[in-house]
Design a protein around this motif. Sequence first.
Motif, PDB file in Angstrom:
ATOM      1  N   THR A 161      39.692 -64.151 -45.379  1.00  0.00           N
ATOM      2  CA  THR A 161      39.393 -64.220 -44.088  1.00  0.00           C
ATOM      3  C   THR A 161      40.443 -62.969 -43.525  1.00  0.00           C
ATOM      4  OG1 THR A 161      38.804 -66.198 -43.824  1.00  0.00           O
ATOM      5  CG2 THR A 161      39.700 -65.270 -41.922  1.00  0.00           C
ATOM      6  N   ARG A 162      41.738 -63.097 -43.922  1.00  0.00           N
ATOM      7  CA  ARG A 162      42.725 -62.204 -43.602  1.00  0.00           C
ATOM      8  C   ARG A 162      42.319 -60.694 -44.066  1.00  0.00           C
ATOM      9  NH1 ARG A 162      48.611 -64.694 -45.282  1.00  0.00           N
ATOM     10  NH2 ARG A 162      48.617 -66.627 -44.220  1.00  0.00           N
ATOM     11  N   HIS A 163      42.004 -60.650 -45.249  1.00  0.00           N
ATOM     12  CA  HIS A 163      41.573 -59.422 -45.783  1.00  0.00           C
ATOM     13  C   HIS A 163      40.415 -58.511 -45.031  1.00  0.00           C
ATOM     14  CE1 HIS A 163      40.968 -56.140 -48.624  1.00  0.00           C
ATOM     15  NE2 HIS A 163      39.688 -56.393 -48.729  1.00  0.00           N
ATOM     16  N   PHE A 164      39.356 -59.566 -44.676  1.00  0.00           N
ATOM     17  CA  PHE A 164      38.257 -58.952 -43.938  1.00  0.00           C
ATOM     18  C   PHE A 164      38.353 -58.511 -42.474  1.00  0.00           C
ATOM     19  CE2 PHE A 164      35.359 -61.276 -47.138  1.00  0.00           C
ATOM     20  CZ  PHE A 164      35.407 -60.058 -48.047  1.00  0.00           C
ATOM     21  N   VAL A 165      39.298 -59.477 -41.643  1.00  0.00           N
ATOM     22  CA  VAL A 165      39.721 -59.095 -40.379  1.00  0.00           C
ATOM     23  C   VAL A 165      40.439 -58.033 -40.428  1.00  0.00           C
ATOM     24  CG1 VAL A 165      41.217 -59.791 -38.511  1.00  0.00           C
ATOM     25  CG2 VAL A 165      39.565 -61.604 -39.556  1.00  0.00           C
ATOM     26  N   THR A 166      41.580 -57.643 -41.356  1.00  0.00           N
ATOM     27  CA  THR A 166      42.420 -56.443 -41.521  1.00  0.00           C
ATOM     28  C   THR A 166      41.327 -55.165 -41.757  1.00  0.00           C
ATOM     29  OG1 THR A 166      44.105 -58.006 -42.339  1.00  0.00           O
ATOM     30  CG2 THR A 166      44.100 -55.509 -42.588  1.00  0.00           C
ATOM     31  N   GLU A 167      40.293 -55.474 -42.573  1.00  0.00           N
ATOM     32  CA  GLU A 167      39.550 -54.329 -42.773  1.00  0.00           C
ATOM     33  C   GLU A 167      38.719 -53.804 -41.551  1.00  0.00           C
ATOM     34  OE1 GLU A 167      37.516 -54.189 -47.371  1.00  0.00           O
ATOM     35  OE2 GLU A 167      36.676 -55.381 -45.849  1.00  0.00           O
ATOM     36  N   ARG A 168      38.469 -54.798 -40.939  1.00  0.00           N
ATOM     37  CA  ARG A 168      37.838 -54.297 -39.473  1.00  0.00           C
ATOM     38  C   ARG A 168      38.495 -53.812 -38.387  1.00  0.00           C
ATOM     39  NH1 ARG A 168      34.679 -57.721 -42.150  1.00  0.00           N
ATOM     40  NH2 ARG A 168      32.342 -58.278 -41.755  1.00  0.00           N
ATOM     41  N   LEU A 169      39.680 -54.320 -38.134  1.00  0.00           N
ATOM     42  CA  LEU A 169      40.603 -53.939 -37.185  1.00  0.00           C
ATOM     43  C   LEU A 169      41.719 -53.296 -37.545  1.00  0.00           C
ATOM     44  CD1 LEU A 169      40.615 -57.519 -35.194  1.00  0.00           C
ATOM     45  CD2 LEU A 169      39.176 -55.770 -34.671  1.00  0.00           C
ATOM     46  N   GLY A 170      42.026 -53.098 -38.955  1.00  0.00           N
ATOM     47  CA  GLY A 170      43.246 -52.181 -39.434  1.00  0.00           C
ATOM     48  C   GLY A 170      44.416 -53.025 -39.382  1.00  0.00           C
ATOM     49  N   VAL A 171      44.262 -54.292 -38.786  1.00  0.00           N
ATOM     50  CA  VAL A 171      45.794 -55.202 -39.042  1.00  0.00           C
ATOM     51  C   VAL A 171      45.212 -56.624 -38.777  1.00  0.00           C
ATOM     52  CG1 VAL A 171      46.191 -54.751 -36.313  1.00  0.00           C
ATOM     53  CG2 VAL A 171      48.116 -55.480 -38.127  1.00  0.00           C
ATOM     54  N   LEU A 172      46.004 -57.398 -39.252  1.00  0.00           N
ATOM     55  CA  LEU A 172      45.715 -59.051 -39.093  1.00  0.00           C
ATOM     56  C   LEU A 172      46.677 -59.169 -37.814  1.00  0.00           C
ATOM     57  CD1 LEU A 172      44.267 -61.645 -39.703  1.00  0.00           C
ATOM     58  CD2 LEU A 172      46.229 -62.302 -41.066  1.00  0.00           C
TER      59      LEU A 172
END
Length: 225
Positions: A50-61
Amino acid sequence: MTAPETGRGIDNGERAAEQTTTFGFPRDTFRILHVSTGNVCRSPITERLTRHFVTERLGVLGGGLVVESAGTWGHEGAPMEANAERVLADFGADASGFVGRELLDEHVIMADLVLTATRDHRAQVISMGHSAGLRTFTLKEFTRLVRAIDPTTLPPLEDGVVARARALVRAAAALRGWLLAPTAEADEVYDPYGAPLPFFRSVGDEIREALDPVVTALTGVPARA
């Protein structure tokens, strides 16, 4: 705001400093809690993906989103299973710094959304009370409900991830009971504990497939092709 390491507790001083709402979370924070049994296989994979995929989309968690995990029979202080780490490495996700936790009342109280591996885990979380019923789903159940939600009815990302996430949970809870699973097993992610790496990888693929529409709905950004 960067999500804290999984094993980090919440002390009384931090609680006193936070301006909280009904369930004990800050208004500008949205906490996702992933729950499995031992908190060394499924929920760590789900948390870190979840952390990884959110960061991929938004550039940052960030933006107030916090992602954590715990286990109903959690191995307190234990490391993640080695095969779970390998699965995360397959996806390019970070497994470092993980520490297992046993599920406590405070985790449920602080969570805005609880996603469990199985229906039994969901029942255990709800049985703890704290008005958890409307915000606790199995991962696959939540995915099924999210797929039925028109994303244009959610607040735009410009309003913040927290506002969008809260609206998503409300919409999913309203649909529960209308969109039933085709079979009971359809809402389960089975435990790979002690299994060989190929089975762990199949569970990782299952979790990734379930998380993809959820993270897309949370962020408003689809996965990259």
